[in-house]
Design a protein around this motif. Sequence first.
Motif, short mmCIF file in Angstrom:
data_model
loop_
_atom_site.label_atom_id
_atom_site.label_comp_id
_atom_site.label_asym_id
_atom_site.label_seq_id
_atom_site.Cartn_x
_atom_site.Cartn_y
_atom_site.Cartn_z
N LEU A 1 -1.41 19.27 -5.27
CA LEU A 1 -2.21 18.10 -4.91
C LEU A 1 -3.68 18.34 -5.24
O LEU A 1 -4.35 19.17 -4.62
CB LEU A 1 -2.06 17.85 -3.40
N GLU A 2 -4.17 17.63 -6.27
CA GLU A 2 -5.60 17.73 -6.62
C GLU A 2 -6.09 16.31 -6.83
O GLU A 2 -5.91 15.73 -7.90
CB GLU A 2 -5.78 18.57 -7.89
N LEU A 3 -6.69 15.78 -5.78
CA LEU A 3 -7.02 14.35 -5.79
C LEU A 3 -7.95 13.95 -6.94
O LEU A 3 -7.82 12.87 -7.50
CB LEU A 3 -7.62 13.94 -4.44
N HIS A 4 -8.86 14.85 -7.29
CA HIS A 4 -9.82 14.48 -8.35
C HIS A 4 -9.12 14.35 -9.72
O HIS A 4 -9.70 13.80 -10.65
CB HIS A 4 -10.96 15.50 -8.43
N ASP B 1 4.87 13.11 3.54
CA ASP B 1 4.12 14.38 3.72
C ASP B 1 2.64 14.21 3.36
O ASP B 1 1.77 14.59 4.13
CB ASP B 1 4.73 15.49 2.84
N VAL B 2 2.37 13.63 2.19
CA VAL B 2 0.95 13.51 1.79
C VAL B 2 0.21 12.51 2.66
O VAL B 2 -1.00 12.64 2.87
CB VAL B 2 0.76 13.16 0.28
N SER B 3 0.95 11.53 3.22
CA SER B 3 0.26 10.50 4.01
C SER B 3 -0.25 11.05 5.34
O SER B 3 -1.04 10.40 6.02
CB SER B 3 1.18 9.29 4.25
N ALA B 4 0.20 12.25 5.71
CA ALA B 4 -0.30 12.87 6.95
C ALA B 4 -1.64 13.57 6.73
O ALA B 4 -2.30 13.96 7.69
CB ALA B 4 0.72 13.87 7.47
N LEU B 5 -2.05 13.72 5.46
CA LEU B 5 -3.28 14.47 5.17
C LEU B 5 -4.50 13.56 5.20
O LEU B 5 -4.58 12.59 4.44
CB LEU B 5 -3.18 15.12 3.77
N THR C 1 0.82 -1.22 0.00
CA THR C 1 0.00 0.00 0.00
C THR C 1 0.85 1.27 0.00
O THR C 1 0.37 2.33 -0.39
CB THR C 1 -0.96 0.05 1.21
N GLY C 2 2.12 1.17 0.43
CA GLY C 2 3.00 2.34 0.40
C GLY C 2 3.12 2.87 -1.03
O GLY C 2 3.27 4.08 -1.24
N ALA C 3 3.00 1.95 -2.02
CA ALA C 3 3.15 2.34 -3.43
C ALA C 3 2.11 3.40 -3.83
O ALA C 3 2.42 4.31 -4.61
CB ALA C 3 3.03 1.11 -4.33
N ILE C 4 0.89 3.31 -3.29
CA ILE C 4 -0.11 4.29 -3.71
C ILE C 4 0.12 5.65 -3.04
O ILE C 4 -0.11 6.68 -3.63
CB ILE C 4 -1.56 3.77 -3.56
N TYR C 5 0.62 5.62 -1.79
CA TYR C 5 1.00 6.90 -1.15
C TYR C 5 2.18 7.50 -1.92
O TYR C 5 2.27 8.72 -2.09
CB TYR C 5 1.38 6.69 0.32
N ARG C 6 3.08 6.63 -2.37
CA ARG C 6 4.22 7.11 -3.15
C ARG C 6 3.76 7.72 -4.48
O ARG C 6 4.33 8.71 -4.95
CB ARG C 6 5.22 5.97 -3.40
N ALA C 7 2.74 7.13 -5.10
CA ALA C 7 2.24 7.66 -6.37
C ALA C 7 1.66 9.07 -6.15
O ALA C 7 1.89 9.98 -6.95
CB ALA C 7 1.18 6.72 -6.96
N VAL C 8 0.94 9.25 -5.03
CA VAL C 8 0.41 10.59 -4.72
C VAL C 8 1.59 11.55 -4.47
O VAL C 8 1.61 12.68 -4.95
CB VAL C 8 -0.54 10.57 -3.50
#
Length: 215
Positions: free
Chosen positions: A50-53, A91-95, A34-41
């Motif tokens: 960062l624009e999730l949509h 950084d993004v994983s804290a959001l 699952t770290g791979a998807i946080y890494r992709a973000v």
Amino acid sequence: MSTRKVAIDGPSGAGKSTIARRVASDVGFRYVDTGAIYRAVGLYTLTRPLELHKMDIEIGYDGAGRQITRLNGEDVTDAIRRHEVSKAASDVSALPQVREFLLQRQRDAARRHDVIMDGRDIGTVVLPDADLKIFLTASPRERARRRWEEMTARGETMDYRSVLRDMENRDESDARRASAPLRPAPDAVIVDTTGNEWERSVAIIREIVTERLGL
Ligand code: DC
């Protein structure tokens, strides 16, 4: 029939991915990193806001069973391993909005297949009903040495002290963030791999998995 689920959590460099991949292949489960998807973000945010949509992240598997990560259709499997992506991913994983965005994706991955899923909050948040939860850890020095060896093998030049410092900083922010901090689930089996050869850690985890799941 419902699928069987094994959650493996722990700090970076504890050996989660190497061990989980090997044990999954031995017992015929699918390994989900699952770290791979946080890494992709994180990779996305290195060049864009960062624009999730606007982000489409997919996890797939190649013929050899290796996990392939795609970001907006592009194969980023290798790009997400770069050192600067580790910091961005942390950084993004804290959001909370990022964690929420990725939650369903992770649960979906465990819906159709028996899985060994590794991450930071798999036993606590993503799969709280997992059949088995393992919290894998090792001393910071040992984890930094493993990370440094991986990076050196890939041709990235970085000194060990910087790797250790970065790892300690990331551990600290992963453990202190308010949203799904890194901590063992109350019912997790805690395994410390400090000083173990890979084979030994793999054998220990394989035994816990086969025994607890009755394989
Ligand atoms: O395991 P890794 O180093 O590839 O993870 C990258 C980052 O993503 C790391 O800072 C922790 C974070 N992460 C997370 O918060 N939750 C997960 N389930 C997996 C990774």
